[in-house]
Enzyme design. Structure first.
Site, PDB file in Angstrom:
ATOM      1  N   TYR A 168       0.854  -1.219   0.104  1.00 29.68           N
ATOM      2  CA  TYR A 168      -0.016   0.058  -0.013  1.00 29.68           C
ATOM      3  C   TYR A 168       0.801   1.226  -0.044  1.00 29.68           C
ATOM      4  O   TYR A 168       0.284   2.395   0.263  1.00 29.68           O
ATOM      5  CB  TYR A 168      -0.841  -0.014   1.207  1.00 29.68           C
ATOM      6  N   GLY A 169       2.042   1.089  -0.158  1.00 28.31           N
ATOM      7  CA  GLY A 169       2.863   2.343  -0.386  1.00 28.31           C
ATOM      8  C   GLY A 169       3.943   2.353  -1.153  1.00 28.31           C
ATOM      9  O   GLY A 169       3.866   2.317  -2.333  1.00 28.31           O
ATOM     10  N   LEU A 183       6.065   0.103  -2.282  1.00 32.43           N
ATOM     11  CA  LEU A 183       5.970  -1.069  -2.889  1.00 32.43           C
ATOM     12  C   LEU A 183       5.186  -1.075  -4.035  1.00 32.43           C
ATOM     13  O   LEU A 183       5.206  -1.858  -5.021  1.00 32.43           O
ATOM     14  CB  LEU A 183       5.820  -2.224  -1.955  1.00 32.43           C
ATOM     15  N   GLU A 228      10.755  -3.859   5.664  1.00 35.07           N
ATOM     16  CA  GLU A 228       9.659  -3.455   6.519  1.00 35.07           C
ATOM     17  C   GLU A 228      10.140  -3.748   7.883  1.00 35.07           C
ATOM     18  O   GLU A 228       9.500  -3.378   9.098  1.00 35.07           O
ATOM     19  CB  GLU A 228       8.234  -4.343   6.404  1.00 35.07           C
TER      20      GLU A 228
END
Length: 492
Positions: A206-207, A209, A272
């Site tokens: 959601y970012g 990536l 992450e």
């Protein structure tokens, strides 16, 4: 130097001493070191193999105990675990081409015994112990042995196939995060790949990536399933990257769904900072075309503020980053609380509430979104506005803290400049821009005058517009609270 395996007998008599447990653990540790570190062409390794064969019991085990009437954890530690390690050493000996003809029958019997507990450990760590043991067999070369000796131990082969199928089902169900946060996802995927072929898992990103973003290269070789959303999670903008957090509110985070193998997942875990910055969690990912997948998602471990939450209308995150370059929140606290009135500043036209026509903005596009906000200053009424019958209009008292209710409209920076001119960008009017804060990383700006204006009573029409605005939209006040709020502003 030869390695002599010793047995410690369990007595059924209470008056006799029990086994030397530290010595048995020490013996296991030495077996592991010999398995993992001793050169297979060394005399020490050959002596160990001979000692193991001589040590084997009639039931095929390499148990330290003569009696199995002990607690389950003791059987695992002193019966099964030594048996697994001894079998792994024998496998390495076979692969080394050892001429010892007793290795094969000893290994067959040891593997048969190993099936009785399906390589499971004990207690809550049973599955992790099983995975570790399966991996130890793989590292020792069991798959190579079974390739050229497929009938070595059919029971053991069948057991490995069953375990691989069980693991594959767990992976499919995203059921690889064990109690107390023990995440075995990557290890389990690698085991299944070795035993049963390649496998991948759905991951919701959601970012950074997402397609076209800075870290997309880490997963560019993965299969992309398309846009997706997860329910029960809130998306937050942290500046350089976003985060999702669990929420009990009916909120949604949007992003993309990809399929990751173990290598890709391991790269993501490093990015992450799995276990320190983010945790892996399970979510239901809804695709735009209907299918629902169980998927893994990285959930932020640290605290976030409500101001960092990204409304669903401003997602996905790459869209928000573009808006942060082009848009601002205009925060209204007076007549522009009412959207219909505010739209006269955007679109132009006649305002029925004050009988005045407005030119509007050069860009007449409606605000993308609006939200209810609070402002850390009090509202008072001042000046004499010709637009409202020479009565007072709302200003903010920025000389002290307070509380005002506002409505933030997401507009372009060009529109904000045009709104400022229509509001009255002059020394006696709304000459000062005030940064109220940020929401979703976008500045929240309002206009006032930092010099206190002469207090003047507002007109009934002006108060009516404000009250309608206060009771309109999400987070609105009740009529009673709006009346009380306006009365307090009048009395200041």
């Amino acid at each position: 130097m030869s390695f002599i395996l010793t047995r410690d007998l369990i007595s059924n008599r209470h008056d006799e001493p029990g086994p030397d447990i530290p010595a048995m653990f020490e013996q296991t540790d030495r077996l592991i070191r010999l398995r993992d570190e001793a050169p297979i062409d060394s005399e020490e390794f050959a002596e160990t193999v001979r000692a193991i064969i001589d040590f084997q019991r009639e039931d095929g085990s390499f148990s330290y105990l003569s009696s199995y009437e002990v607690p389950s954890d003791a059987r695992v530690d002193f019966v099964y675990h030594p048996t697994y390690i001894c079998c792994q050493i024998l496998i390495k000996a076979m692969l080394s081409g050892s001429p010892n003809k007793n290795i094969l029958p000893a290994l067959q019997r040891g593997l048969e015994f190993s099936c009785s507990r399906r390589l499971m450990g004990h207690g809550i760590d049973g599955l992790r112990d099983q995975m570790r043991t399966v991996q130890d067999f793989i590292d020792s070369g069991i798959m190579t042995i079974l390739d050229y000796q497929p009938d070595l131990c059919p029971e053991f082969t069948a057991m490995l196939i069953e375990i691989a199928e069980e693991y594959a089902k767990m992976i499919e169900d995203c059921d690889t995060i064990l109690p107390f946060g023990n995440d075995v996802t990557v290890k389990m995927i690698r085991i299944v790949k070795t035993l049963n072929g390649p496998v991948s898992v759905p991951v919701f990103v959601y970012g950074t990536l997402m397609s076209g973003e800075a870290n997309h290269y880490l997963i560019e070789d993965c299969e992309h399933l398309g846009p997706a959303a997860i329910f029960g999670f809130a998306l937050h903008d942290l500046g350089a990257y976003p985060a999702v957090k669990y929420t009990e509110k009916p909120l949604t985070a949007t992003g993309e769904l990809i399929l990751c193998d173990a290598d890709a997942l391991e790269r993501l875990d490093i990015l992450e900072q799995l276990g320190s910055l983010y945790d892996r969690a399970v979510a239901n990912a809804f695709m735009d075309d209907g299918p629902v997948f169980k998927a893994y998602v990285y959930v932020y471990r640290n605290e976030v503020t409500d101001d960092s939450r990204v409304p669903e209308e401003l997602q996905p995150w790459p869209y928000l980053k573009e808006l942060q370059r082009t848009h601002v929140w205009y925060v209204a606290y007076g007549s522009n609380l009412l959207r219909e009135r505010f739209m006269c500043y955007i679109e132009g036209g006649f305002c029925e509430d004050n009988g005045r026509a407005y030119d509007g903005c050069r860009d007449k596009t409606a605000p993308l979104f609006d939200i209810s906000v609070t402002i850390p200053y009090n509202v008072y009424f001042g000046n004499k506005s010709a637009s409202w019958g020479n009565s007072g209009v709302a200003f903010l008292d920025t000389s002290r803290t307070g509380l005002a209710f506002g409505r933030a409209y997401l507009v372009t920076k060009e529109q904000l400049a045009d709104i400022h001119e229509q509001e009255g960008n002059g020394a006696n009017w709304y000459s000062s821009k005030q940064l109220i804060g940020k929401h979703a990383g976008i500045p929240m700006i309002t206009f006032t005058n930092t010099r206190e204006r002469e207090h003047v009573m507002p007109s009934k029409a002006y108060l009516d517009v404000m009250q309608r605005g206060l009771t309109e939209g999400a987070g609105a006040l009740t009529d009673e609270l709006a009346e009380e709020y306006l009365q307090q502003a009048i009395e200041r």
